[in-house]
Scaffold this active site. Structure first.
Site, mmCIF file in Angstrom:
data_model
loop_
_atom_site.group_PDB
_atom_site.id
_atom_site.type_symbol
_atom_site.label_atom_id
_atom_site.label_comp_id
_atom_site.label_asym_id
_atom_site.label_seq_id
_atom_site.Cartn_x
_atom_site.Cartn_y
_atom_site.Cartn_z
ATOM 1 N N GLU A 135 104.104 12.670 9.085
ATOM 2 C CA GLU A 135 104.856 12.938 10.297
ATOM 3 C C GLU A 135 106.002 11.925 10.388
ATOM 4 O O GLU A 135 105.778 10.746 10.116
ATOM 5 C CB GLU A 135 103.972 12.804 11.543
ATOM 6 C CG GLU A 135 104.715 13.293 12.788
ATOM 7 C CD GLU A 135 103.857 13.224 14.067
ATOM 8 O OE1 GLU A 135 102.708 12.755 14.011
ATOM 9 O OE2 GLU A 135 104.361 13.643 15.098
ATOM 10 N N GLU A 138 97.207 11.533 13.211
ATOM 11 C CA GLU A 138 96.134 12.521 13.425
ATOM 12 C C GLU A 138 95.974 13.542 12.299
ATOM 13 O O GLU A 138 95.517 14.661 12.551
ATOM 14 C CB GLU A 138 96.420 13.266 14.735
ATOM 15 C CG GLU A 138 97.635 14.225 14.710
ATOM 16 C CD GLU A 138 98.929 13.624 15.217
ATOM 17 O OE1 GLU A 138 99.078 12.381 15.195
ATOM 18 O OE2 GLU A 138 99.827 14.386 15.631
ATOM 19 N N ASN A 139 96.291 13.200 11.046
ATOM 20 C CA ASN A 139 96.111 14.146 9.941
ATOM 21 C C ASN A 139 94.785 14.886 10.050
ATOM 22 O O ASN A 139 93.763 14.288 10.345
ATOM 23 C CB ASN A 139 96.129 13.388 8.617
ATOM 24 C CG ASN A 139 97.228 12.355 8.557
ATOM 25 O OD1 ASN A 139 98.394 12.683 8.691
ATOM 26 N ND2 ASN A 139 96.845 11.098 8.400
ATOM 27 N N HIS A 143 92.921 9.113 21.236
ATOM 28 C CA HIS A 143 94.203 9.825 21.162
ATOM 29 C C HIS A 143 94.270 10.686 19.898
ATOM 30 O O HIS A 143 94.565 11.877 19.959
ATOM 31 C CB HIS A 143 95.343 8.800 21.185
ATOM 32 C CG HIS A 143 96.716 9.389 21.065
ATOM 33 N ND1 HIS A 143 97.508 9.648 22.164
ATOM 34 C CD2 HIS A 143 97.435 9.778 19.994
ATOM 35 C CE1 HIS A 143 98.654 10.162 21.766
ATOM 36 N NE2 HIS A 143 98.645 10.266 20.447
ATOM 37 N N GLU A 144 93.981 10.072 18.763
ATOM 38 C CA GLU A 144 94.089 10.827 17.502
ATOM 39 C C GLU A 144 93.034 11.926 17.445
ATOM 40 O O GLU A 144 93.301 13.024 16.961
ATOM 41 C CB GLU A 144 93.963 9.898 16.292
ATOM 42 C CG GLU A 144 94.928 8.712 16.277
ATOM 43 C CD GLU A 144 96.380 9.081 16.530
ATOM 44 O OE1 GLU A 144 96.793 10.208 16.203
ATOM 45 O OE2 GLU A 144 97.127 8.228 17.074
ATOM 46 N N HIS A 188 94.149 14.912 19.445
ATOM 47 C CA HIS A 188 95.186 15.702 18.766
ATOM 48 C C HIS A 188 94.595 16.878 17.987
ATOM 49 O O HIS A 188 95.304 17.837 17.693
ATOM 50 C CB HIS A 188 95.969 14.836 17.776
ATOM 51 C CG HIS A 188 97.198 14.186 18.350
ATOM 52 N ND1 HIS A 188 98.095 14.842 19.158
ATOM 53 C CD2 HIS A 188 97.712 12.928 18.183
ATOM 54 C CE1 HIS A 188 99.089 14.013 19.473
ATOM 55 N NE2 HIS A 188 98.878 12.856 18.903
ATOM 56 N N GLU A 243 102.412 15.128 22.217
ATOM 57 C CA GLU A 243 102.255 13.705 22.537
ATOM 58 C C GLU A 243 102.055 13.453 24.035
ATOM 59 O O GLU A 243 101.203 12.676 24.438
ATOM 60 C CB GLU A 243 103.426 12.888 21.982
ATOM 61 C CG GLU A 243 103.526 12.896 20.446
ATOM 62 C CD GLU A 243 102.257 12.409 19.742
ATOM 63 O OE1 GLU A 243 101.375 11.823 20.405
ATOM 64 O OE2 GLU A 243 102.136 12.631 18.517
HETATM 65 N N1 TRP Z 1 101.552 11.362 15.731
HETATM 66 C C1 TRP Z 1 101.300 9.941 15.759
HETATM 67 C C2 TRP Z 1 100.613 9.679 17.102
HETATM 68 O O1 TRP Z 1 99.463 9.866 17.253
HETATM 69 C C3 TRP Z 1 102.561 9.122 15.686
HETATM 70 C C4 TRP Z 1 102.942 8.627 14.342
HETATM 71 C C5 TRP Z 1 102.149 8.018 13.442
HETATM 72 C C6 TRP Z 1 104.225 8.623 13.773
HETATM 73 N N2 TRP Z 1 102.906 7.633 12.369
HETATM 74 C C7 TRP Z 1 104.153 7.995 12.541
HETATM 75 C C8 TRP Z 1 105.453 9.077 14.179
HETATM 76 C C9 TRP Z 1 105.272 7.802 11.720
HETATM 77 C C10 TRP Z 1 106.563 8.907 13.380
HETATM 78 C C11 TRP Z 1 106.470 8.272 12.165
HETATM 79 O O2 TRP Z 1 101.189 9.421 18.079
HETATM 80 ZN ZN ZN Z 2 100.007 11.137 19.259
#
Ligand code: TRP
Ligand code: ZN
Length: 871
Positions: free
Chosen positions: A128, A271-272, A304-305, A308, A327
């Site tokens: 991401e 959150e993969n 949080h993760e 998601h 988010e």
């Molecule tokens: N989606 C992630 C979260 O839980 C945010 C995130 C993790 C992210 N690594 C990143 C965003 C690298 C941009 C780049 O919020």
């Molecule tokens: Zn998030």
């Protein structure tokens, strides 16, 4: 000025994808010098797109080496496709085909920490928002969802653990000490949720049974030395899983849930699908090495993760303008979870403090953008407090307007309607409209208009008719590209209190117009209004309270949040008066009324210590800066220091009593109650130290030496380190280093304590620390601890009159931009606020921004931030 041309992407240009990828098969040959990636994509024309001649558009990083490209087994020559920047276009492809693509990656040289890279000895990924295009050529956009099957091949001794999304379905040996594992993820997902990990990892395992009876294996991986720091994350994960079932009716949907801790990570966690990757700072926790704040962060980020998995993964974003869809909603969910696990009011106070200092400042600065932005150059720059925290406030307002039951119905409908889809914030609001029968069209301005709305409230009372009237005027200042704002729909929770504190009314007002009046009948005497209870909307509310009214609210308001807020309003007003005195060269004073009110709070043993701590904490320098018309760093610092010292001296006995009362000698536990006691104990110690008297240095030293947990040890360390007792400061810092030099996360704290030390010579000290062996300029946590803390926590030093702090930061930005653009752009933030400062400082800050932009070949990340702040 010869920076690369960076393209701007607009929401209004959105086009659905012409090509879909039903299946993606990946094979990674992981080696020390290179990684070969073979990707096989099953491509089909999108039946919903009529223009069948649109070329296949793949994204791939400009620097990525393409080894082979074929369609249905036929190799494509260079003339069969075009590579333009980060795009690869292939014309005249069949309706449905298999695309095979081989790329060669150099993970050990990847310092940007996007795509496939190495963290210490292990391979990991961060996709991401647009990292997948650094792994292979792909329609790397969230509305293209595909079923992934991934094979990892690596040396078995160096990388015994091979992980990817979903379930392991096959594994074997490859000869020459190599082994392989194939992972299959049955859920279609966008490429940004892809992940792999390979390394020599230890693991904590547990099990969880969902309400419907699915058995889930829970596995948390870390370097073997950190195996003893995973229990709290595991407990938090199980709590989060239960909570999401109870509160949202959402269950987990795979047989395995994995978390991996890595030390090199640009953000908090990711959150993969089925394989979260976490910054060690957000997953490792142990009483000896982690502070109470650290424990809370682990609990919150793990949740949080996990959340998601529904709000983000099962229902994902159509495009990156919709980022707050996942988010904002997920932050709201994790905030409610933390509120349920700990103290609701304290959690709210912490979140609102962050919003008021940092998000309000962002919303008033050059990078201000709506919760759903309309354009960007680099999407990484939009993982902001506005998208996350203000976005969560927007969801919270929907919850307030609809009430808990309808909100739950709305979220059920949203998940049911859009499961497996990539959708927009409009779809989210539409589900809320459908269940409530309300038209939320006006409400949606919260998604499209930037800036912090202002509410000016006045009132009148007629003793003859016993009528009380509130008049509310709403407005919103201009922001980049938006000169005029339309009125918002604002839920305003209020109460009316009689002079003796008795509650006469409580309820929600809905604001829809620029000016509105609300009449209340049968009010026997002039009430004191308690406004914006629980911070029911992310606005700045002004009402001309008298000191007496604020004191009355501070001790009587049934709304805990507003009790705290009344105290804050009073402190802010008094601090602003001292700042004025400072500028006028008149001696500052600390009013007796405040001392009396604080004494009462300190002596009342029936109060929750965590709440007392919140009430007796002066607003931060950053918050005072945000509130100032023109930021005068010295006035803020000196006025606040004066007040701190005055309150320390006036209440010295009471601080000591509070300290002793909270110093119970109980064994460490991270629960809310003990955390609250420790917070009051350490606040009391801080005030005692602020008197500058030797006996308290001794007490602090004693706490440092005798504490069995990092919360108390670090609190004591930082009090001494920031004091005028320089000899003891150096001694303890050295001792602490000796004790903890092998604990990377503790060393981050050690750096941060020193970087935020406001005493004389701060810049020289951080310059020296940057040369220290434990500092590693490639590790984002180290950079944030040293550079981030100095620039954002140590305002009087960063804003030194000669501009030396600005030059130092700009030097770093130029160096880091080549190495890790995401982190460089984030660390740059403090410089972008130059317009808010007094003229001399502002122009010194601006000069450094100019120096940065005059440099060739800036990343899109840094270029976007600098160019927008120079306008
Ligand atoms: N989606 C992630 C979260 O839980 C945010 C995130 C993790 C992210 N690594 C990143 C965003 C690298 C941009 C780049 O919020
Ligand atoms: Zn998030």
């Amino acid at each position: 000025m010869s920076s690369k041309q960076h393209e701007t992407i607009y929401l209004e240009d959105y086009q659905p994808p012409a090509w879909l990828i039903s299946h993606t098969e990946l094979r990674f040959e992981l080696e020390e010098e290179q990684t070969l990636v073979r990707a096989q994509l099953s491509v089909q024309a999108n039946p919903l797109v009529s223009d069948k001649r649109r070329p296949l558009e793949l994204f791939g990083d400009v620097d990525m080496e393409l080894c082979r490209l074929s369609i249905d087994g036929e190799i494509l020559e260079a003339c069969d496709y075009q590579r333009k920047g980060d795009r690869l276009l292939i014309e005249n492809v069949p309706e449905s085909f298999t695309l095979e693509c081989v790329t060669r990656l150099l993970p050990h040289e990847n310092t940007a920490l996007e795509g496939l890279y190495k963290s210490d000895g292990m391979f990991c990924t961060q996709c991401e928002a647009e990292g997948f295009r650094r792994i292979t050529f792909f329609p790397d956009r969230p509305d293209v969802m595909s079923i992934f099957r991934t094979t990892l091949v690596a040396d078995k001794a160096l990388y015994p653990v091979l992980l990817s999304n979903g379930n392991p379905i096959e594994s074997g040996e490859d000869g020459e000490g190599r082994h392989w594992v194939t992972w299959d993820d049955p859920w279609p997902k966008p490429s940004y949720l892809f992940a792999l990990v390979a390394g020599d990892l230890a693991m904590l395992e547990d099990r969880y049974t969902t309400t419907s009876g699915r058995e889930v294996a829970l596995r948390i991986y870390a370097e073997p030395k950190d195996l003893d720091k995973l229990d709290y994350a595991m407990q938090s994960l199980k709590n989060a899983m239960r909570w999401d079932e109870d509160v949202y009716g959402r269950e987990y949907d795979l047989d395995i849930y994995m978390i991996v801790a890595v030390d090199f990570f640009n953000m908090g966690a990711m959150e993969n699908k089925g394989l979260n990757i976490f910054n060690t700072s957000c997953v490792l926790a142990h009483p000896k090495t982690t502070t109470d704040q650290g424990f809370q962060r682990v609990e919150g980020v793990v949740a949080h993760e996990y959340f998601h998995n529904w709000s983000g993964n099962r229902v994902t974003c159509r495009d990156w303008f919709q980022l707050s869809l996942k988010e904002g909603f997920t932050v709201f969910r994790d905030a409610e979870f933390s509120a349920d696990m700990n103290s609701r009011t304290v959690k709210r106070i912490e979140d609102v403090s962050l919003l008021r200092t940092a998000q309000f400042a962002e919303d008033a600065g050059p990078m201000a953008h709506p919760v759903r932005p309309e354009s960007y150059m680099e999407i990484s720059n939009f993982y902001t407090l506005t998208v996350y925290e203000k976005g969560a406030e927007v969801v919270r307002m929907l919850h307030t307007l609809l009430g808990a039951d309808l909100f739950r119905k709305g979220s059920d409908l949203y998940f049911e309607r859009h499961d497996g889809q990539a959708v927009t914030t409009d779809d989210f609001v539409a589900a809320m409209e459908a269940v409530s029968g309300r038209d939320l069209g006006q409400f949606k301005r919260w998604y499209s208009q930037a800036g912090t709305p202002r509410l000016e409230v006045s009132d009148s009372y007629n003793p003859e008719t016993c009528e009380y009237t509130l008049t509310v005027r709403q407005s919103c200042p201009p922001s980049p590209g938006q000169d005029h704002k339309q009125p918002y729909l604002i839920p305003l929770n209020i109460g009316l209190l009689a002079e003796d504190g008795q509650e006469l009314y409580s309820g929600m007002l809905e604001l829809t117009k620029e000016i509105q009046q609300f009449r209340f009948d049968n009010i026997a005497s002039r009430p004191v209004p308690s406004l914006l209870r629980g911070f029911s909307a992310p606005v700045k509310l002004e009402y001309d309270y008298s000191d007496e009214q604020l004191l009355m609210l501070l001790s009587n308001d049934p709304d805990g949040f507003n009790r705290w807020d009344a105290g804050q309003r009073l402190c802010i007003r008094l601090l602003q008066q001292q700042m004025q005195r400072y500028r006028d060269g008149v001696p500052m004073t600390c009013p007796e009324t405040l001392v009396t009110a604080w004494r009462q709070l300190l002596l009342d043993e029936s109060l929750d210590p965590a709440m007392v701590t919140q009430c007796l904490r002066l607003p931060s320098e950053a918050q005072l800066a945000e509130l100032a018309g023109v930021i005068d760093v010295a006035a803020i610092h000196d006025a606040r220091e004066f007040m701190r010292k005055a309150l320390a001296e006036a209440l010295e006995q009471e601080w000591l009593m509070a300290y002793q009362r909270c110093d119970t000698g109980e064994a460490y536990s991270p629960d809310a109650e003990s955390t609250g006691r420790r917070s009051l104990k350490n606040l009391a110690l801080a005030y005692l130290m602020a008197t500058g008297r030797e006996p308290w240095l001794e007490l602090t030293r004693q706490q440092y030496e005798q504490s069995d947990n990092m919360t108390d040890q670090l609190a004591a360390l930082s009090l001494v380190a920031h004091s005028e007792f320089r000899e003891t400061a150096e001694e303890l810092l050295q001792e602490f280093y000796q004790q903890w030099q092998h604990e990377s996360l503790v060393m981050n704290q050690w750096l941060a304590v020193q970087a935020s030390d406001p005493t004389e010579g701060a810049l020289e000290r951080v310059k020296e620390l940057a040369q220290h062996p434990i500092f590693d300029a490639r590790n984002p946590n180290k950079l944030r601890s040293l550079i981030g803390s100095f620039c954002a926590q140590n305002l009087s030093s960063f804003h030194a009159e000669d501009g030396s702090g600005y030059i130092w930061l700009a030097d770093w930005i130029l160096k880091l931009d080549k190495q890790n653009p995401q982190v460089a752009a984030r660390l740059l933030t403090p410089l972008t606020r130059w317009k808010r400062y007094t003229a001399e400082r502002g122009s010194l800050m601006r000069a450094q921004l100019q120096r940065i932009i005059d440099t060739n070949e800036l990343s899109a990340d840094v270029y976007e931030v600098v160019s927008k702040s120079l306008i």
